[in-house]
Design a protein around this motif. Sequence first.
Motif, mmCIF file in Angstrom:
data_model
loop_
_atom_site.group_PDB
_atom_site.id
_atom_site.type_symbol
_atom_site.label_atom_id
_atom_site.label_comp_id
_atom_site.label_asym_id
_atom_site.label_seq_id
_atom_site.Cartn_x
_atom_site.Cartn_y
_atom_site.Cartn_z
ATOM 1 N N TYR A 113 0.853 -1.178 0.000
ATOM 2 C CA TYR A 113 0.000 0.000 0.000
ATOM 3 C C TYR A 113 0.891 1.231 0.000
ATOM 4 N N ILE A 114 0.683 2.087 -0.999
ATOM 5 C CA ILE A 114 1.388 3.356 -1.073
ATOM 6 C C ILE A 114 0.326 4.423 -1.226
ATOM 7 N N ALA A 115 0.194 5.270 -0.223
ATOM 8 C CA ALA A 115 -0.836 6.304 -0.214
ATOM 9 C C ALA A 115 -0.635 7.263 -1.378
ATOM 10 N N PRO A 116 -1.677 7.771 -1.950
ATOM 11 C CA PRO A 116 -3.050 7.657 -1.489
ATOM 12 C C PRO A 116 -3.858 6.553 -2.163
ATOM 13 N N ASP A 117 -3.375 6.015 -3.295
ATOM 14 C CA ASP A 117 -4.305 5.157 -4.035
ATOM 15 C C ASP A 117 -3.684 3.922 -4.688
ATOM 16 N N PHE A 118 -2.489 3.506 -4.286
ATOM 17 C CA PHE A 118 -1.891 2.316 -4.880
ATOM 18 C C PHE A 118 -1.944 1.172 -3.887
ATOM 19 N N LYS A 119 -2.586 0.071 -4.272
ATOM 20 C CA LYS A 119 -2.600 -1.104 -3.407
ATOM 21 C C LYS A 119 -2.572 -2.370 -4.245
ATOM 22 N N LEU A 120 -1.900 -3.355 -3.713
ATOM 23 C CA LEU A 120 -1.846 -4.691 -4.290
ATOM 24 C C LEU A 120 -2.050 -5.699 -3.170
#
Length: 106
Positions: free
Chosen positions: A65-72
């Motif tokens: 998770y890398i804020a604000p909108d990247f998730k795997l």
Amino acid sequence: SVAATPVVPNAQVVGAVAVSVSPIARPNVPGSLGLNEVLVYAATAPRDDPDDFGTFDVACVRTRYIAPDFKLPVEGRVTLTPEDFVAPDAFDPEVHCRGLESAETP
């Protein structure tokens, strides 16, 4: 949060865990920004013997998770099966972690 559903017949879920993640990179570890490894422990013990503390197994979920909108994974869910749980002394995160097939940073 982690949703817990019994996967063993006559099992009982006794708790759930809330997990928070941190987008901090590990020093000197390339590609570690936002990488999270969550260990899930499960205990198996007979209901009719309060003196038997049972055995514990561990599973691993790897996410990013890398804020604000990247998730795997994108859907934000990883399903664990009974086969994903192993004895702690046999646990190897490179073999047993589920979720990300690759630890690459976008």
